[in-house]
Design a protein around this motif. Structure first.
Motif, PDB file in Angstrom:
ATOM      1  N   THR A   1       0.813  -1.211   0.000  1.00 19.47           N
ATOM      2  CA  THR A   1       0.000   0.000   0.000  1.00 19.47           C
ATOM      3  C   THR A   1       0.848   1.263   0.000  1.00 19.47           C
ATOM      4  N   THR A   2       2.118   1.159   0.371  1.00 20.61           N
ATOM      5  CA  THR A   2       2.992   2.343   0.389  1.00 20.61           C
ATOM      6  C   THR A   2       4.066   2.279  -0.693  1.00 20.61           C
TER       7      THR A   2
ATOM      8  N   ASP B   1      -1.769   7.013   9.552  1.00 18.59           N
ATOM      9  CA  ASP B   1      -3.131   7.337   9.140  1.00 18.59           C
ATOM     10  C   ASP B   1      -3.793   8.361  10.048  1.00 18.59           C
TER      11      ASP B   1
ATOM     12  N   ASP C   1      -8.787   0.379  -0.093  1.00 13.45           N
ATOM     13  CA  ASP C   1      -7.673   1.102  -0.709  1.00 13.45           C
ATOM     14  C   ASP C   1      -7.750   2.571  -0.321  1.00 13.45           C
ATOM     15  N   LYS C   2      -7.097   2.915   0.784  1.00 14.40           N
ATOM     16  CA  LYS C   2      -7.129   4.300   1.272  1.00 14.40           C
ATOM     17  C   LYS C   2      -6.429   5.252   0.303  1.00 14.40           C
ATOM     18  N   LYS C   3      -5.411   4.746  -0.401  1.00 10.36           N
ATOM     19  CA  LYS C   3      -4.703   5.594  -1.359  1.00 10.36           C
ATOM     20  C   LYS C   3      -5.670   6.079  -2.452  1.00 10.36           C
TER      21      LYS C   3
ATOM     22  N   HIS D   1      -8.030   8.656  -0.935  1.00  8.81           N
ATOM     23  CA  HIS D   1      -7.357   9.953  -0.784  1.00  8.81           C
ATOM     24  C   HIS D   1      -7.388  10.712  -2.102  1.00  8.81           C
TER      25      HIS D   1
END
Length: 525
Positions: free
Chosen positions: A189-190, A425, A514-516, A519
């Motif tokens: 995720t990063t 987060d 999927d926070k990305k 965002h």
């Protein structure tokens, strides 16, 4: 020792072996003994297919010789990207016996991820199913251009036919149990997925300890719903753990209640692992007159709100145990006999007595029980470092071997762990710190909310504003949702500044929200 690995300190490895956490034996030998001991029992079920332990080991042994004849040597890496099918199990056992190292990639990975995994691992081969879920993996193999062999189960076309691969019996290599049994992949995720080496000793301990925690023995019937390339479905105790015990592994790639519930009843499934989104789907569907009473669900990989935990246990009539863990190894879980309050509000206690966890402040100072800080862990199933990632290892591991999980946590006085969110987060709104996962838990307690994700959006005045993305069961005004949060006693500054309803929440290949992507979507609103 393969270049790029971080070894276990000799003294610590000896200590874990003396204490019985590590067996000091390679997994291939352990599985060979289990298959001989339980030869006539059913080992693997997938749809209408069944393999006994004798059939499973015979298939794995023939494939072992075939791989060796193809030129696969001890410590060679082989990328495996397969769904939940028996061929996956046969291939993993064959690679373990040959001393080669499977690199387990999720079926959802595509060209970008697979090109990185192949190059970074130095793989000599890539094994796939011909097609699955409407996607042709042979086409992906051509796009990625693996330099070694491409092994295909099914219609191989121009590639090596995995199902027909066999060779003449030959002397098998000796395998060091301190070496990697396989490589798992981080969620990515990063950035690109990191390679996580798991040794034979670590995995054998993990399978045995999780089986004990579930009260499982040869009567274990494990249902793999999550991808088997994920640690939970693979070895906690998972498919491999069931085979180690002489139990039965049931494979499916469906999460649909109308397909899975009859399977659970027919095969008398006792344990499965789910993510909260699937548990919510099952709870929403009702039991559908199926008997799930012998089933215990291990729930993990994402936050579980207490309202869902309570509702799922009541509606499905099954047991539930919460698991918090990292692919890097540490596990905590609620016990089968824990009070409801512990199961519904905590992640439980460490799996092993040798597992250590610290909650530390910004300067690394240990914090007392009840105070929130970053969770650090180490123990007999937690790795010492990523593969070929020295700079990342400096950031992620302390000099004395603790893994920095990046999770915001606190330990209660009773020893149970509470995960509050991710350190990175945390939303900083006008100087007030907000844990997205805390707000998400309160949002999911609203009867109209199926799922929720909270993100911070840059704001010139406040620093960040809070956006909540909701997946709804029934329509509900944003004002009513905010009133619900206030009535639950949530601080005013934690109330989302904006609430957005979506038809679905984007998810990563691991099945996590999927926070990305959210965002990026929030910044465009």
């Amino acid at each position: 020792m393969i270049d790029g690995l971080v070894p276990w300190p000799d003294g610590l490895a000896q200590e874990y072996r003396r204490a019985g956490y590590w067996l000091g034996r390679p997994l291939g030998d352990l599985f060979e003994e289990s298959c001989a001991r339980h030869a006539d029992r059913v080992a693997v079920v997938c749809g209408e297919r069944e393999l006994t332990y004798a059939e499973l080991w015979d298939s794995a042994q023939r494939l072992t010789y075939g791989l060796m004849e193809l030129g696969v040597k001890p410590s060679d890496r082989v990328v495996v990207q397969m769904p939940n099918i028996p061929e996956f199990v046969v291939l993993i056992l064959a690679l373990l016996r040959a001393g080669a190292i499977p690199v387990l990639a999720l079926p959802g990975y595509r060209r970008v991820e697979m090109a990185h995994v192949g190059a970074h691992s130095g793989a000599v081969a890539y094994a796939v199913k011909d097609a699955f879920g409407g996607f042709d993996f042979r086409r992906l193999a051509r796009e990625v251009s693996f330099s070694g062999h491409v092994l295909v189960s099914g219609d191989a076309e121009e590639f090596v036919a995995l199902d027909a691969l066999a060779g003449a019996p030959r002397e098998l290599p000796s395998v060091n149990p301190s070496d990697p049994a396989l490589f798992l992949l981080s969620s990515g995720t990063t950035g690109p997925p990191k390679l996580i080496p798991r040794t034979h000793d670590e995995l054998a301990h993990l399978m045995r300890a999780t089986a004990r925690a579930m009260g499982a023995g040869p009567d274990l019937v494990y249902l793999a719903v999550n991808p088997v390339s994920h640690l939970a479905a693979l070895a906690c105790p998972g498919v491999l753990g069931s085979l180690l015990l002489g139990g039965k592994a049931v494979l499916t790639s469906s999460v649909r209640p109308d397909e899975v519930f009859p399977l659970i009843e027919r095969e008398k499934v006792t344990v499965t692992s789910l993510v909260p989104a699937v548990l919510r789907l099952w709870a929403d569907s009702g039991r559908q007159h199926h008997d799930l009473s012998r089933l215990v669900v291990q729930i993990g990989s994402a936050p579980l709100d207490s309202a869902l935990a309570t509702r799922a246990r009541k509606v499905l009539g099954c047991g539930l145990t919460r698991w918090f863990g990292t692919t890097e190894g540490f596990l905590a879980h609620t016990r089968l006999d824990d009070p409801d309050e512990v199961i519904e509000n905590t992640e439980g206690r460490p799996l092993s007595k040798a597992d250590e966890m610290l909650v530390v402040g910004p300067s690394g100072e240990p914090l007392p029980d009840g105070e929130a800080g970053e969770l650090l862990v180490r123990g007999p199933s937690t790795i010492r470092g990523y593969y070929r990632a020295p700079e990342q290892n400096v950031r992620s591991f302390t000099p004395d071997g603790f893994y920095r999980t990046g999770d915001l946590a606190c330990r209660r006085p009773d020893g149970n762990l509470v995960i509050l969110g991710r350190i990175k987060d945390v939303i900083n709104r006008a100087g007030e710190k907000i844990s997205p996962e805390e707000v998400e838990r309160h949002l999911c307690a609203h009867p109209a909310v199926r799922d929720a994700a909270v993100v911070g959006v840059p704001d010139r005045t406040l620093g960040e504003r809070t956006y909540a993305f909701l997946l709804l069961r029934t329509d509900v005004p944003s004002a009513a949702v905010k009133t619900h949060l206030r009535e639950r006693g949530l601080a005013t500054y934690k109330i989302p500044d904006r609430i957005i309803t979506l038809a679905d929440l984007p998810r990563t290949a691991m099945g996590k929200i999927d926070k990305k992507a959210l965002h990026a979507q929030a910044r465009g609103l």
